[in-house]
Scaffold this motif. Structure first.
Motif, PDB file in Angstrom:
ATOM      1  N   HIS A 119     -30.052 -46.616  73.965  1.00 27.28           N
ATOM      2  CA  HIS A 119     -29.833 -45.603  73.018  1.00 27.28           C
ATOM      3  C   HIS A 119     -28.629 -44.711  73.840  1.00 27.28           C
ATOM      4  CE1 HIS A 119     -31.116 -43.477  69.394  1.00 27.28           C
ATOM      5  NE2 HIS A 119     -30.636 -42.375  70.227  1.00 27.28           N
ATOM      6  N   PRO A 120     -27.411 -45.099  72.987  1.00 27.44           N
ATOM      7  CA  PRO A 120     -26.521 -44.251  73.673  1.00 27.44           C
ATOM      8  C   PRO A 120     -26.538 -42.722  73.867  1.00 27.44           C
ATOM      9  CG  PRO A 120     -25.512 -45.577  71.694  1.00 27.44           C
ATOM     10  CD  PRO A 120     -26.917 -45.651  71.855  1.00 27.44           C
ATOM     11  N   THR A 121     -26.012 -42.467  75.012  1.00 27.30           N
ATOM     12  CA  THR A 121     -26.322 -40.873  75.389  1.00 27.30           C
ATOM     13  C   THR A 121     -25.236 -40.452  76.194  1.00 27.30           C
ATOM     14  OG1 THR A 121     -28.752 -41.706  75.712  1.00 27.30           O
ATOM     15  CG2 THR A 121     -27.978 -39.526  76.735  1.00 27.30           C
ATOM     16  N   GLY A 122     -25.043 -39.157  75.907  1.00 27.51           N
ATOM     17  CA  GLY A 122     -23.842 -38.434  76.750  1.00 27.51           C
ATOM     18  C   GLY A 122     -24.604 -37.066  77.539  1.00 27.51           C
ATOM     19  N   GLN A 123     -24.661 -37.157  78.878  1.00 28.02           N
ATOM     20  CA  GLN A 123     -25.267 -35.844  79.603  1.00 28.02           C
ATOM     21  C   GLN A 123     -24.295 -35.280  80.504  1.00 28.02           C
ATOM     22  OE1 GLN A 123     -29.261 -36.727  80.943  1.00 28.02           O
ATOM     23  NE2 GLN A 123     -28.553 -36.408  82.971  1.00 28.02           N
ATOM     24  N   ILE A 124     -24.629 -33.814  80.525  1.00 31.00           N
ATOM     25  CA  ILE A 124     -23.876 -32.896  81.725  1.00 31.00           C
ATOM     26  C   ILE A 124     -25.101 -32.508  82.423  1.00 31.00           C
ATOM     27  CG2 ILE A 124     -22.963 -30.878  82.140  1.00 31.00           C
ATOM     28  CD1 ILE A 124     -20.855 -32.691  81.139  1.00 31.00           C
ATOM     29  N   THR A 125     -25.172 -33.029  83.711  1.00 33.00           N
ATOM     30  CA  THR A 125     -26.160 -32.636  84.620  1.00 33.00           C
ATOM     31  C   THR A 125     -25.403 -31.383  85.587  1.00 33.00           C
ATOM     32  OG1 THR A 125     -27.101 -34.845  84.872  1.00 33.00           O
ATOM     33  CG2 THR A 125     -27.510 -33.166  86.507  1.00 33.00           C
ATOM     34  N   ALA A 126     -26.167 -30.325  85.485  1.00 32.27           N
ATOM     35  CA  ALA A 126     -25.631 -29.175  86.217  1.00 32.27           C
ATOM     36  C   ALA A 126     -26.620 -28.694  87.381  1.00 32.27           C
ATOM     37  CB  ALA A 126     -25.236 -28.128  85.213  1.00 32.27           C
ATOM     38  N   ALA A 127     -25.945 -28.139  88.469  1.00 28.62           N
ATOM     39  CA  ALA A 127     -26.884 -27.610  89.434  1.00 28.62           C
ATOM     40  C   ALA A 127     -26.046 -26.177  89.863  1.00 28.62           C
ATOM     41  CB  ALA A 127     -27.175 -28.518  90.548  1.00 28.62           C
ATOM     42  N   THR A 128     -26.583 -24.950  89.594  1.00 25.27           N
ATOM     43  CA  THR A 128     -25.887 -23.825  89.886  1.00 25.27           C
ATOM     44  C   THR A 128     -26.728 -23.009  90.969  1.00 25.27           C
ATOM     45  OG1 THR A 128     -25.016 -23.822  87.818  1.00 25.27           O
ATOM     46  CG2 THR A 128     -25.014 -21.652  88.951  1.00 25.27           C
ATOM     47  N   PRO A 129     -26.281 -22.923  91.997  1.00 26.67           N
ATOM     48  CA  PRO A 129     -27.048 -22.084  93.073  1.00 26.67           C
ATOM     49  C   PRO A 129     -27.488 -20.521  92.594  1.00 26.67           C
ATOM     50  CG  PRO A 129     -25.151 -23.141  93.973  1.00 26.67           C
ATOM     51  CD  PRO A 129     -25.012 -23.267  92.704  1.00 26.67           C
ATOM     52  N   ILE A 130     -28.643 -20.557  92.874  1.00 26.86           N
ATOM     53  CA  ILE A 130     -29.083 -18.645  92.428  1.00 26.86           C
ATOM     54  C   ILE A 130     -28.870 -18.154  93.765  1.00 26.86           C
ATOM     55  CG2 ILE A 130     -31.159 -17.361  91.974  1.00 26.86           C
ATOM     56  CD1 ILE A 130     -32.182 -19.882  90.249  1.00 26.86           C
ATOM     57  N   ASP A 131     -29.270 -18.652  94.782  1.00 29.52           N
ATOM     58  CA  ASP A 131     -29.088 -18.354  96.151  1.00 29.52           C
ATOM     59  C   ASP A 131     -28.943 -19.307  97.141  1.00 29.52           C
ATOM     60  OD1 ASP A 131     -31.612 -18.869  96.898  1.00 29.52           O
ATOM     61  OD2 ASP A 131     -32.296 -16.910  96.051  1.00 29.52           O
ATOM     62  N   HIS A 132     -29.191 -19.350  98.417  1.00 25.13           N
ATOM     63  CA  HIS A 132     -29.279 -20.582  99.366  1.00 25.13           C
ATOM     64  C   HIS A 132     -30.358 -21.368  99.394  1.00 25.13           C
ATOM     65  CE1 HIS A 132     -25.157 -19.874 101.045  1.00 25.13           C
ATOM     66  NE2 HIS A 132     -25.448 -18.599 101.405  1.00 25.13           N
TER      67      HIS A 132
ATOM     68  N   MET B 144     -30.219 -30.284  82.538  1.00 29.23           N
ATOM     69  CA  MET B 144     -29.495 -31.394  81.688  1.00 29.23           C
ATOM     70  C   MET B 144     -29.336 -30.860  80.507  1.00 29.23           C
ATOM     71  SD  MET B 144     -31.968 -34.524  83.280  1.00 29.23           S
ATOM     72  CE  MET B 144     -31.696 -34.797  85.108  1.00 29.23           C
ATOM     73  N   SER B 145     -28.073 -31.354  79.920  1.00 28.17           N
ATOM     74  CA  SER B 145     -27.472 -31.249  78.507  1.00 28.17           C
ATOM     75  C   SER B 145     -27.544 -32.418  77.966  1.00 28.17           C
ATOM     76  CB  SER B 145     -26.311 -30.422  78.435  1.00 28.17           C
ATOM     77  OG  SER B 145     -26.602 -29.179  79.257  1.00 28.17           O
ATOM     78  N   VAL B 146     -28.144 -33.109  76.995  1.00 28.57           N
ATOM     79  CA  VAL B 146     -28.220 -34.301  76.376  1.00 28.57           C
ATOM     80  C   VAL B 146     -27.963 -34.239  75.252  1.00 28.57           C
ATOM     81  CG1 VAL B 146     -29.841 -36.429  76.396  1.00 28.57           C
ATOM     82  CG2 VAL B 146     -30.281 -34.785  78.354  1.00 28.57           C
ATOM     83  N   TRP B 147     -26.907 -35.241  74.986  1.00 25.79           N
ATOM     84  CA  TRP B 147     -26.618 -35.704  73.667  1.00 25.79           C
ATOM     85  C   TRP B 147     -27.098 -37.079  73.435  1.00 25.79           C
ATOM     86  CZ3 TRP B 147     -23.688 -32.544  76.761  1.00 25.79           C
ATOM     87  CH2 TRP B 147     -23.153 -31.484  76.518  1.00 25.79           C
ATOM     88  N   VAL B 148     -27.917 -37.282  72.262  1.00 26.86           N
ATOM     89  CA  VAL B 148     -28.385 -38.596  71.837  1.00 26.86           C
ATOM     90  C   VAL B 148     -28.136 -38.858  70.629  1.00 26.86           C
ATOM     91  CG1 VAL B 148     -30.372 -38.561  73.712  1.00 26.86           C
ATOM     92  CG2 VAL B 148     -30.517 -37.589  71.198  1.00 26.86           C
ATOM     93  N   GLN B 149     -27.445 -40.243  70.492  1.00 24.62           N
ATOM     94  CA  GLN B 149     -27.305 -40.553  69.176  1.00 24.62           C
ATOM     95  C   GLN B 149     -28.248 -40.329  68.007  1.00 24.62           C
ATOM     96  OE1 GLN B 149     -26.237 -44.970  68.540  1.00 24.62           O
ATOM     97  NE2 GLN B 149     -24.278 -44.144  67.891  1.00 24.62           N
TER      98      GLN B 149
END
Length: 374
Positions: free
Chosen positions: A234-247, A254-259
């Motif tokens: 199933h065609p998919t596009g995805q942005i995986t993101a990791a943002t430090p809150i602290d150390h 995950m931002s997932v776009w699915v057909q």
């Protein structure tokens, strides 16, 4: 070199673009408290429709603007004494019981919004200007894909550092052992191109009706973002993101776009299953990935063998460019084989930082479609 003393390598902050929140979480007039990189921040959307991020504490007496603050035009008003601060530059714009403003400014954070995501720029030294742009998601602009928010927007708070998860783009063998691919996938191409690390692989995944061939393309932009495209099944596009809150903690999303399947706005059938499987494996505490990341340690001198040196090893060297003024040189990428249906990525930056705006010519192409945009 800017050094974070007594902070393990994998937990050091890296300069780059990071995900703050989804556009759907910040409608006009909304004020949202945030905490990233050990700092209290506040996001708000002004009457102009622009999103702003400021340091959170009013410079009058320290009230947190994210709790009770109100939007006035493109300014944010403190709930304590109603002092106002401009979103554009953080300057004090109004003191209701004084006929002048004070010459103080809240720190503003450079914001870029596209594809339904709100990104912000972090500099570990406080003075580094952007050298790349967040990746443009092809699927976000297509009507045959579901919108990412809210059903494809997945987020948890984790205690593992971002690098643990992001090394997966270069770790081919774990796809067989952790995710049960039939074999270690074939590597079509891999390597670093400036601020972007790219891998392209093909393999066979198990399904209820037998093995299915899939192709997975990954572009990691900086230390905080990965754009992935899955072809087959199933065609998919995805942005995986990791943002430090602290150390010690990070926001992992995950931002997932699915057909699309059918005409509704809510994913159903296989589309829904794809999103839920991502949630199960990477985000749930007992998922295949999470149970490993939550309990592993980072080894600076990991015993990498075979092709791991060309993928994971190179990725680790490349990752250091975002943490160091003098990063080690990154080996040249493994060429994309002849006949692969897209050209090799190239980086062509055109930054206009003097005016606070950023423009960039197309940098990465896949089947003649632009992945990187300004």
């Amino acid at each position: 070199m800017h050094v974070e003393e007594n902070v393990p390598t994998a937990r050091q902050y890296g300069t780059g673009w990071y995900l703050a929140l989804w556009s759907g979480e910040l409608t006009e007039g909304d004020v949202v408290p945030l905490k990233y990189f050990g700092r209290d921040l506040v996001a708000f959307r002004g009457d102009s429709g622009k999103a702003f991020i400021l340091d959170a504490h009013c410079l009058h007496m320290g009230a947190h603007l994210g709790y009770g603050g109100e939007v006035v035009g493109d300014d944010l008003m403190c709930p304590f004494h109603n002092w106002q601060w401009r979103g554009a530059d953080g300057a004090n714009s109004n003191i209701p019981y004084l006929d002048r403003c004070i010459k103080k400014q809240l720190k503003t954070w450079l914001v870029h919004e596209q594809d339904g995501l709100i990104y912000f720029w972090f500099s570990r030294t406080g003075s580094e200007e952007p050298t790349y742009f967040p990746p443009k998601v092809i699927e976000a602009g297509r009507s045959d894909f579901y919108p990412v928010y809210p059903h494809g927007a997945l987020k948890v708070e984790v205690t593992f550092p971002p690098q643990f998860a992001f090394e997966n783009v270069a770790d081919l063998s774990h796809l067989r052992t952790v995710h049960k691919w039939a074999e270690v996938p074939e590597l079509n191409g891999a390597g670093a191109y400036g601020d972007m690390f790219h891998t392209d692989l093909t393999g066979t995944v198990p399904t209820r009706s037998g093995g299915a061939t899939v192709r997975n393309e990954n572009w990691q932009w900086g230390p905080g973002l990965i754009y992935s495209r899955l072809h087959g099944l199933h065609p998919t596009g995805q942005i995986t993101a990791a943002t430090p809150i602290d150390h010690e903690t990070s926001s992992y999303s995950m931002s997932v776009w699915v057909q699309r399947i059918g005409e509704g706005e809510v994913p159903v059938g296989r589309a829904k299953a794809v999103i839920e499987e991502q949630r199960r494996q990477a985000l749930n505490a007992e998922g295949n990935d999470r149970i490993i990341w939550d309990n592993m340690v980072y080894l600076d001198n990991a015993a990498l063998v075979g092709d791991e040196r060309k993928t994971i090893g190179v990725h680790r060297v490349w990752f250091q460019r975002f943490r160091s003024d003098t990063p080690p040189p990154t080996p040249p990428p493994i060429p994309v084989p002849e006949g692969t249906p897209y050209p090799q990525p190239t980086i062509e930056d055109d930054l206009d930082t003097a005016s606070g705006s950023i423009s960039e010519s197309p940098a990465v192409h896949s089947t003649a479609e632009t992945l990187q945009g300004g």
